[in-house]
Design a protein around this motif. Structure first.
Motif, PDB file in Angstrom:
ATOM      1  N   TYR A 112       6.183  40.672  16.221  1.00 31.26           N
ATOM      2  CA  TYR A 112       6.326  39.923  17.471  1.00 31.26           C
ATOM      3  C   TYR A 112       5.890  40.745  18.683  1.00 31.26           C
ATOM      4  CZ  TYR A 112       8.408  35.638  15.778  1.00 31.26           C
ATOM      5  OH  TYR A 112       8.590  34.427  15.187  1.00 31.26           O
ATOM      6  N   PHE A 178      11.435  26.214  20.684  1.00 31.58           N
ATOM      7  CA  PHE A 178      10.426  26.030  19.638  1.00 31.58           C
ATOM      8  C   PHE A 178      10.540  24.644  19.001  1.00 31.58           C
ATOM      9  CE2 PHE A 178       9.749  26.019  15.038  1.00 31.58           C
ATOM     10  CZ  PHE A 178       8.379  26.248  14.993  1.00 31.58           C
ATOM     11  N   SER A 182       7.675  21.745  19.362  1.00 32.29           N
ATOM     12  CA  SER A 182       6.886  21.564  18.140  1.00 32.29           C
ATOM     13  C   SER A 182       7.148  20.262  17.409  1.00 32.29           C
ATOM     14  CB  SER A 182       7.147  22.736  17.180  1.00 32.29           C
ATOM     15  OG  SER A 182       6.821  23.966  17.769  1.00 32.29           O
ATOM     16  N   ALA A 271       5.689  31.934  16.617  1.00 30.36           N
ATOM     17  CA  ALA A 271       4.602  32.072  17.586  1.00 30.36           C
ATOM     18  C   ALA A 271       3.296  31.562  16.990  1.00 30.36           C
ATOM     19  CB  ALA A 271       4.456  33.531  18.006  1.00 30.36           C
ATOM     20  N   LEU A 274       3.147  27.735  17.193  1.00 33.27           N
ATOM     21  CA  LEU A 274       2.916  27.279  18.566  1.00 33.27           C
ATOM     22  C   LEU A 274       1.473  27.508  18.994  1.00 33.27           C
ATOM     23  CD1 LEU A 274       6.233  28.575  20.143  1.00 33.27           C
ATOM     24  CD2 LEU A 274       5.559  26.169  19.949  1.00 33.27           C
ATOM     25  N   LEU A 275       0.929  28.656  18.666  1.00 30.67           N
ATOM     26  CA  LEU A 275      -0.453  28.952  19.030  1.00 30.67           C
ATOM     27  C   LEU A 275      -1.421  28.021  18.305  1.00 30.67           C
ATOM     28  CD1 LEU A 275      -0.384  32.870  19.043  1.00 30.67           C
ATOM     29  CD2 LEU A 275      -0.654  31.366  21.028  1.00 30.67           C
ATOM     30  N   THR A 280       0.177  28.098  24.252  1.00 28.55           N
ATOM     31  CA  THR A 280       0.076  29.544  24.479  1.00 28.55           C
ATOM     32  C   THR A 280       1.251  30.088  25.291  1.00 28.55           C
ATOM     33  OG1 THR A 280      -2.340  29.357  24.458  1.00 28.55           O
ATOM     34  CG2 THR A 280      -1.389  31.384  25.366  1.00 28.55           C
ATOM     35  N   ALA A 283       4.410  30.001  23.307  1.00 35.07           N
ATOM     36  CA  ALA A 283       4.357  31.043  22.280  1.00 35.07           C
ATOM     37  C   ALA A 283       4.702  32.404  22.867  1.00 35.07           C
ATOM     38  CB  ALA A 283       2.966  31.089  21.646  1.00 35.07           C
ATOM     39  N   SER A 287       7.858  34.523  21.748  1.00 31.81           N
ATOM     40  CA  SER A 287       7.659  35.898  21.291  1.00 31.81           C
ATOM     41  C   SER A 287       8.520  36.876  22.075  1.00 31.81           C
ATOM     42  CB  SER A 287       6.181  36.291  21.406  1.00 31.81           C
ATOM     43  OG  SER A 287       5.394  35.578  20.498  1.00 31.81           O
TER      44      SER A 287
END
Length: 447
Positions: A112, A178, A182, A271, A274-275, A280, A283, A287
């Protein structure tokens, strides 16, 4: 049996601290348990968790930790119910598990850190991000983080609990973030087939991440620091179990629903997901939160490992000086540094996957012993006060043992070999030192 310790002496040692000297309330204990259980499996390793098994084990821990509120956990329970040989190997196993688990978590933490800094164009030298087996020289960030957490713990429980509470709250926040961001990207087609590797795959996956529920034991080792221990400790165990299991299930469903499961074999899984969907900024936030949140796992396990070390030292199994408490912080600083330094060395120079598997063998062995100890203690000490008792007689402890054994059978041979090597080292230490220094009468336990 002659080599069993008198439970009354154990209870007397556990009551040395007055209620005013204890610093962990229900909230602190719950946060400690949640912080220890979530972080590795959610933020680093992904897979299906054996929720039923963890529930059974949590109930067994609740009964034992409130009946015998001593920081020695399985080590003490084994000494009371079976004898000093099993007590030593229970404690020795826990030490190995806590040290390797701490190292495993720290390895994932580095992933991370690397991902987070890379988003800002900062690229750390790869040779300082990986162990020699992975082409590097050492995992330097992991080493530094473990040593920092150890230093914080030497300041005392009251001071370190504040940091732990903050870290866990941050971790929970990024997990919810998250999920919220997501969930809209979930494609149910990614869940078909829902069990791509069949029943065997489920068992292997469960055994692979099961060590994350070592938080049960971390809570048990906090018994001597817990306020109103017989009321708060079982509640904290149940709360942390429910919250952690719910989050494991939710995050696993979201991850595998957004990204094909075959793509999730990465250190920084949240992360990465998400990326993959273009988030971004989120993420980066996740992170950053994970970098802080995973530190709470390390804090819990270094703390718990030091408590086991201190308890074994009181009993003479380890050198007596390791149970010495600092005059200002009242923390076992020598035990803390021993655990912290060993974990830092492993984190810096060993592979994470191997460490995780080693930790699983020991964790499941301890969980089996905990379940057995519930049955034995009921038979041997039927009149001992039990503020919390596992329902349905011995049925649930027996089921817990069976599930643990089944999971252990799914762990790879290299992990077993590594575990037996650790036990072999323990045999040499026990015969060379412990057997001549065991203090079964607890004449020096309060020193």
């Amino acid at each position: 049996m002659k080599n069993k310790i008198d439970v009354n002496k154990v209870l007397k040692n556990a009551s040395i601290k007055s209620e005013d000297e204890r610093s962990l309330g229900l909230f602190d204990l719950s946060i400690l348990g949640i912080g220890a259980m979530i972080g590795t499996g959610i933020l680093v390793l992904t897979g299906i968790v054996a929720a039923i098994a963890s529930g059974l084990i949590g109930l067994c821990y609740s009964e034992l930790s409130t009946t015998i509120p001593n920081s020695g956990s399985a080590y003490i329970y084994a000494w009371v119910t079976i004898g000093q040989v099993m007590a030593f190997f229970a404690g020795w196993t826990l030490l190995g598990v806590y040290i390797t688990t701490t190292a495993t978590v720290a390895n994932g933490w580095t992933g991370y850190v690397h991902s987070f800094l890379a988003e800002f164009g900062v690229h750390l030298p790869k040779i300082f991000l990986a162990a020699p087996s992975a082409g590097g020289i050492m995992n330097l960030p992991a080493i530094i983080m473990i040593l920092f957490i150890t230093l914080v713990l030497t300041k005392g429980t009251s001071e370190s609990k504040l940091l732990n509470n903050i870290l866990v709250i941050i971790k929970l926040t990024v997990i919810f973030l998250f999920i919220i961001v997501s969930v809209k990207h979930i494609r149910p087609a990614h869940w078909h087939p829902f069990f791509p590797y069949g029943g065997h795959g489920i068992m292997v996956g469960a055994s692979t991440v099961f060590f994350t529920f070592l938080g049960f034991d971390a809570l048990a080792t906090s018994a001597e620091d817990a306020k109103n221990v017989q009321r708060n400790l079982p509640r904290a165990i149940i709360i942390s179990l429910v919250v952690s299991t719910a989050l494991y299930v939710a995050v696993s469903l979201v991850m595998t629903g957004v990204v094909p499961y075959k793509d999730l074999n990465v250190a920084e899984a949240m992360a990465f997901v998400l990326l993959a969907k273009g988030h971004t900024l989120t993420a980066q936030i996740v992170s950053a939160g994970a970098i802080l949140g995973i530190m709470a796992v390390v804090l819990a396990f270094v703390y718990a490992g030091a408590n086991i070390t201190m308890a074994m030292s009181r009993g003479g199994f380890l050198p007596r000086r390791l149970s010495h408490l600092n005059s200002k912080s009242h923390s076992p600083n020598r035990a803390l540094w021993l655990n912290g330094l060993l974990a830092a060395i492993l984190a810096g120079f060993m592979d994470m996957r191997n460490l995780a598997l080693i930790a699983n063998v020991g964790s499941l062995a301890v969980f089996s012993l905990i379940s057995l100890a519930v049955i034995l203690l009921r038979k041997q000490q039927p009149d001992l006060p039990r503020p919390f008792k596992v329902p349905f007689g011995n049925v649930l402890p027996i089921l817990s043992i069976i599930v643990c054994v089944v999971l252990m059978l799914n762990i790879t041979l290299p992990a077993w070999i590594s575990y037996f090597i650790w036990l072999g080292i323990g045999v040499l230490f026990y015969l060379g030192y412990s057997v001549r220094h065991i203090d079964i009468d607890q004449e020096h336990a309060g020193e």
